[in-house]
Design a protein around this motif. Structure first.
Motif, PDB file in Angstrom:
ATOM      1  N   MET A  25       0.794  -1.186   0.181  1.00 33.22           N
ATOM      2  CA  MET A  25      -0.142  -0.079  -0.143  1.00 33.22           C
ATOM      3  C   MET A  25       0.785   1.247   0.014  1.00 33.22           C
ATOM      4  N   ARG A  26       0.753   1.962  -1.045  1.00 35.82           N
ATOM      5  CA  ARG A  26       1.467   3.474  -1.116  1.00 35.82           C
ATOM      6  C   ARG A  26       0.449   4.410  -1.661  1.00 35.82           C
ATOM      7  N   GLN A  27      -0.118   5.198  -1.077  1.00 38.42           N
ATOM      8  CA  GLN A  27      -1.097   5.895  -1.637  1.00 38.42           C
ATOM      9  C   GLN A  27      -2.334   5.137  -2.120  1.00 38.42           C
ATOM     10  N   ALA A  28      -2.484   4.071  -1.610  1.00 37.27           N
ATOM     11  CA  ALA A  28      -2.868   3.013  -2.154  1.00 37.27           C
ATOM     12  C   ALA A  28      -4.478   3.059  -1.477  1.00 37.27           C
ATOM     13  N   TYR A  35     -12.114   3.270   2.094  1.00 37.78           N
ATOM     14  CA  TYR A  35     -11.351   4.508   2.323  1.00 37.78           C
ATOM     15  C   TYR A  35     -11.872   5.550   1.723  1.00 37.78           C
ATOM     16  N   LYS A  39     -13.476   9.006   3.679  1.00 36.09           N
ATOM     17  CA  LYS A  39     -13.035  10.287   3.220  1.00 36.09           C
ATOM     18  C   LYS A  39     -14.209  11.117   2.764  1.00 36.09           C
ATOM     19  N   ILE A  72       1.539  -0.532   5.942  1.00 32.71           N
ATOM     20  CA  ILE A  72       2.121   0.866   6.135  1.00 32.71           C
ATOM     21  C   ILE A  72       1.158   1.922   6.650  1.00 32.71           C
ATOM     22  N   PHE A  74      -0.827   5.303   7.543  1.00 29.23           N
ATOM     23  CA  PHE A  74      -1.352   5.978   6.901  1.00 29.23           C
ATOM     24  C   PHE A  74      -0.904   7.445   7.174  1.00 29.23           C
ATOM     25  N   ILE A  77       4.466  11.875   2.708  1.00 33.18           N
ATOM     26  CA  ILE A  77       5.376  12.460   2.984  1.00 33.18           C
ATOM     27  C   ILE A  77       5.530  14.044   3.085  1.00 33.18           C
ATOM     28  N   LEU A  78       4.184  14.625   2.821  1.00 31.20           N
ATOM     29  CA  LEU A  78       4.118  16.313   2.778  1.00 31.20           C
ATOM     30  C   LEU A  78       3.985  16.736   4.163  1.00 31.20           C
ATOM     31  N   PHE A  90      -4.118  19.000  -1.873  1.00 27.77           N
ATOM     32  CA  PHE A  90      -4.338  18.200  -3.177  1.00 27.77           C
ATOM     33  C   PHE A  90      -5.251  18.999  -3.928  1.00 27.77           C
ATOM     34  N   GLY A  94      -6.218  16.867  -9.387  1.00 29.45           N
ATOM     35  CA  GLY A  94      -5.209  15.773  -9.225  1.00 29.45           C
ATOM     36  C   GLY A  94      -3.758  16.624  -9.002  1.00 29.45           C
ATOM     37  N   ILE A  96      -0.477  17.918  -6.466  1.00 30.61           N
ATOM     38  CA  ILE A  96      -0.112  18.587  -5.162  1.00 30.61           C
ATOM     39  C   ILE A  96       0.051  20.286  -5.097  1.00 30.61           C
ATOM     40  N   PHE A 143       7.337   5.683   7.374  1.00 30.85           N
ATOM     41  CA  PHE A 143       8.079   6.226   5.992  1.00 30.85           C
ATOM     42  C   PHE A 143       8.298   7.473   6.288  1.00 30.85           C
ATOM     43  N   TYR A 153       9.397  19.373  -3.754  1.00 28.66           N
ATOM     44  CA  TYR A 153       7.836  20.044  -3.402  1.00 28.66           C
ATOM     45  C   TYR A 153       7.913  21.335  -3.103  1.00 28.66           C
ATOM     46  N   SER A 208      11.231   9.795  -4.226  1.00 22.71           N
ATOM     47  CA  SER A 208      10.304   9.338  -5.527  1.00 22.71           C
ATOM     48  C   SER A 208      10.689  10.117  -6.650  1.00 22.71           C
TER      49      SER A 208
HETATM   50  O1  CP3 Z   1      -0.854   3.330   0.969  1.00 18.92           O
HETATM   51  C1  CP3 Z   1      -1.016   4.079   1.877  1.00 18.92           C
HETATM   52  O2  CP3 Z   1      -2.193   4.859   1.948  1.00 18.92           O
HETATM   53  C2  CP3 Z   1      -0.100   4.625   2.907  1.00 18.92           C
HETATM   54  C3  CP3 Z   1       0.179   6.117   2.978  1.00 18.92           C
HETATM   55  C4  CP3 Z   1       1.081   6.824   2.229  1.00 18.92           C
HETATM   56  C5  CP3 Z   1       0.313   8.029   1.512  1.00 18.92           C
HETATM   57  N1  CP3 Z   1       1.102   8.609   0.525  1.00 18.92           N
HETATM   58  C6  CP3 Z   1      -1.070   8.279   1.621  1.00 18.92           C
HETATM   59  C7  CP3 Z   1      -1.710   9.103   0.362  1.00 18.92           C
HETATM   60  C8  CP3 Z   1       2.171   6.788   1.795  1.00 18.92           C
HETATM   61  C9  CP3 Z   1       3.472   5.914   1.800  1.00 18.92           C
HETATM   62  C10 CP3 Z   1       2.489   8.024   0.733  1.00 18.92           C
HETATM   63  C11 CP3 Z   1       3.869   8.413   0.128  1.00 18.92           C
HETATM   64  C12 CP3 Z   1       3.779   9.414  -0.495  1.00 18.92           C
HETATM   65  N2  CP3 Z   1       3.227  10.649  -0.962  1.00 18.92           N
HETATM   66  C13 CP3 Z   1       4.806   9.645  -1.576  1.00 18.92           C
HETATM   67  C14 CP3 Z   1       6.080   8.609  -1.887  1.00 18.92           C
HETATM   68  C15 CP3 Z   1       5.508   7.425  -2.530  1.00 18.92           C
HETATM   69  C16 CP3 Z   1       5.502   7.737  -3.963  1.00 18.92           C
HETATM   70  O3  CP3 Z   1       4.222   7.444  -4.500  1.00 18.92           O
HETATM   71  O4  CP3 Z   1       6.409   8.017  -4.679  1.00 18.92           O
HETATM   72  C17 CP3 Z   1       4.703  10.766  -2.408  1.00 18.92           C
HETATM   73  C18 CP3 Z   1       5.470  11.128  -3.475  1.00 18.92           C
HETATM   74  C19 CP3 Z   1       3.381  11.349  -1.840  1.00 18.92           C
HETATM   75  C20 CP3 Z   1       3.026  12.637  -2.237  1.00 18.92           C
HETATM   76  C21 CP3 Z   1       1.614  12.459  -2.654  1.00 18.92           C
HETATM   77  N3  CP3 Z   1       0.428  12.235  -1.802  1.00 18.92           N
HETATM   78  C22 CP3 Z   1       0.884  12.219  -4.058  1.00 18.92           C
HETATM   79  C23 CP3 Z   1       1.866  12.449  -5.178  1.00 18.92           C
HETATM   80  C24 CP3 Z   1      -0.345  12.013  -3.732  1.00 18.92           C
HETATM   81  C25 CP3 Z   1      -1.255  11.957  -4.944  1.00 18.92           C
HETATM   82  C26 CP3 Z   1      -1.892  13.112  -5.529  1.00 18.92           C
HETATM   83  C27 CP3 Z   1      -2.977  13.046  -6.518  1.00 18.92           C
HETATM   84  O5  CP3 Z   1      -3.638  13.849  -6.590  1.00 18.92           O
HETATM   85  O6  CP3 Z   1      -2.648  12.231  -7.496  1.00 18.92           O
HETATM   86  C28 CP3 Z   1      -0.823  12.015  -2.418  1.00 18.92           C
HETATM   87  C29 CP3 Z   1      -2.226  11.910  -1.876  1.00 18.92           C
HETATM   88  C30 CP3 Z   1      -2.212  10.698  -1.036  1.00 18.92           C
HETATM   89  N4  CP3 Z   1      -1.299  10.181  -0.134  1.00 18.92           N
HETATM   90  C31 CP3 Z   1      -3.313   9.801  -1.146  1.00 18.92           C
HETATM   91  C32 CP3 Z   1      -3.240   8.895   0.097  1.00 18.92           C
HETATM   92  C33 CP3 Z   1      -4.091   7.937   0.434  1.00 18.92           C
HETATM   93  C34 CP3 Z   1      -4.627   9.916  -1.873  1.00 18.92           C
HETATM   94  C35 CP3 Z   1      -5.454  10.963  -1.181  1.00 18.92           C
HETATM   95  C36 CP3 Z   1      -6.743  10.851  -1.881  1.00 18.92           C
HETATM   96  O7  CP3 Z   1      -7.238  11.313  -2.887  1.00 18.92           O
HETATM   97  O8  CP3 Z   1      -7.794  10.271  -0.891  1.00 18.92           O
END
Ligand code: CP3
Length: 339
Positions: A25-28, A35, A39, A72, A74, A77-78, A90, A94, A96, A143, A153, A208
């Motif tokens: 799970m990464r931004q998963a 989820y 939200k 992992i 929740f 990195i910001l 955000f 889409g 940041i 993380f 950023y 990243s």
């Molecule tokens: O998997 C998980 O939910 C674990 C938590 C997690 C998130 N972000 C939650 C999140 C982790 C480990 C991250 C890491 C992260 N965040 C990175 C490093 C990993 C990678 O992808 O290279 C980076 C670069 C970010 C910055 C970030 N945050 C991005 C690029 C985005 C997507 C923005 C977009 O509009 O596309 C986020 C948003 C984010 N972080 C979401 C989640 C669950 C989605 C938020 C939503 O739409 O609900």
């Protein structure tokens, strides 16, 4: 029976003789209906800052897929730019956006690294709560973003494009760039230490946007700060330097237990380059999880065959999952690995 945690820690020590551990799970979160439902009620930042909610979201993937070997945290990195004094959000379409850019020496000097751990204490609380709620046998991952990626950023004010403004700062204002790097590194070190003290079993460091770092600056910006951060952490670490496979040999020098491999890099090449005593993690192209279960099974098989008998292999995506990830594809993946 081998527990998930043992399997994971053994793989980090290159001593796993069982099937590879798997986590994803990464931004998963975004692809899970549970989820998205949460939200509807709370915005992202509120969920990150409220330990009960962060705990709930962290546990969601494990509740749906109980055979995952790790959870992992929740968060995002910001939180580091925010702790330094620059808020993020955000965009609806889409991407940041940071509240402001940091480009001049004055703007760099205004960043506040001291006190990061106090300002991010909600993360420590979430980890403690998770550690007590997770079954003892599940690995808990913390993380942190890497200084180069976080600087992008901050300087670009959002999603980095080609990183023109930070690259320009490196050449035009080397002192400001150095102070920026030192402040971010100090904040990350405090933050990672907090996570280690609060119950994380291992920490992944996400660079990243390492692909945007000019070759001459890779050591100074992408390796040395990571060494410093790792020194503040008494748990195993996993280093992800995306798009920098040509520097894999040097990545060994940060002395992380594992190196995460992106989906453009052959795993066998990565193993040959890093040698037998560093774990490697990766590298399924997450896009395949948007297709169909049969394609996923075939792709997962290829990775498993490639890494068969590798005691230091952790199965993971080669980057984060997209919101279009199909749940039946994730099920097919776990099934194939755990077969
Ligand atoms: O998997 C998980 O939910 C674990 C938590 C997690 C998130 N972000 C939650 C999140 C982790 C480990 C991250 C890491 C992260 N965040 C990175 C490093 C990993 C990678 O992808 O290279 C980076 C670069 C970010 C910055 C970030 N945050 C991005 C690029 C985005 C997507 C923005 C977009 O509009 O596309 C986020 C948003 C984010 N972080 C979401 C989640 C669950 C989605 C938020 C939503 O739409 O609900």
């Amino acid at each position: 029976m081998i527990t998930s945690r043992k399997r994971f820690l053994d793989a980090l020590a290159c001593q796993n003789s069982d099937r590879p551990p798997v986590w994803l799970m990464r931004q998963a979160g975004r692809y899970l209906p549970e989820y998205r439902a949460l939200k509807q009620k709370h915005d992202f930042r509120t969920m990150v800052k409220t330990p009960d909610l962060a705990t709930e979201v962290t546990l969601q993937p494990l509740q749906r897929f109980p055979t995952l070997d790790a959870a992992i945290l929740f968060s995002d990195i910001l939180v580091i730019p925010e702790a330094l004094g620059v808020d993020y959000r955000f965009r609806d379409q889409g991407g940041i956006e940071l509240e402001r850019t940091v480009r001049s020496e004055e703007e760099v000097n205004a960043l506040q690294a001291e006190g990061t751990a106090e300002r991010l204490s909600y993360v420590g609380k979430a980890l403690q709560q998770l550690r007590s709620e997770l079954r003892e046998e599940t690995t808990l991952l913390g993380f942190c973003g890497a200084p180069w990626t976080l600087a992008l950023y901050l300087v670009e004010g959002g999603s980095p494009g080609e990183g023109r403004n930070l690259r320009e700062l490196l050449y035009r204002a080397p002192d400001a760039a150095r102070i920026l790097r030192e402040k971010i590194t100090a904040a990350c070190s405090e933050y990672v230490k907090l996570q280690c003290q609060s119950g994380a079993d291992a920490i992944q460091l996400f660079d990243s946007w390492a692909s945007l770092c000019p070759a001459d600056f890779y050591e100074e910006w992408c390796l040395e700060p990571i060494r410093q951060i790792i020194r503040s952490c008494d748990k195993p670490s996993i280093f992800f330097s995306r798009g920098a496979a040509s520097r894999l040999n040097e990545q060994r020098s940060v002395k992380s237990e594992a190196i995460a491999i992106d989906w453009s890099t052959p795993l066998a090449l990565a193993r040959d380059t890093v040698g037998p005593s560093i774990a490697i993690q990766g590298n399924l192209d997450p896009l395949i999880l948007e297709t169909d279960p049969a394609s996923v099974r075939a792709a997962a098989r290829r990775i498993l065959d490639d890494r068969k008998g590798d005691p230091g292999f952790i199965f993971n995506g080669g980057h984060g999952l997209s919101p279009k990830t199909r749940i039946d594809c994730v099920e097919a993946l776990l099934d194939t690995i755990q077969g």
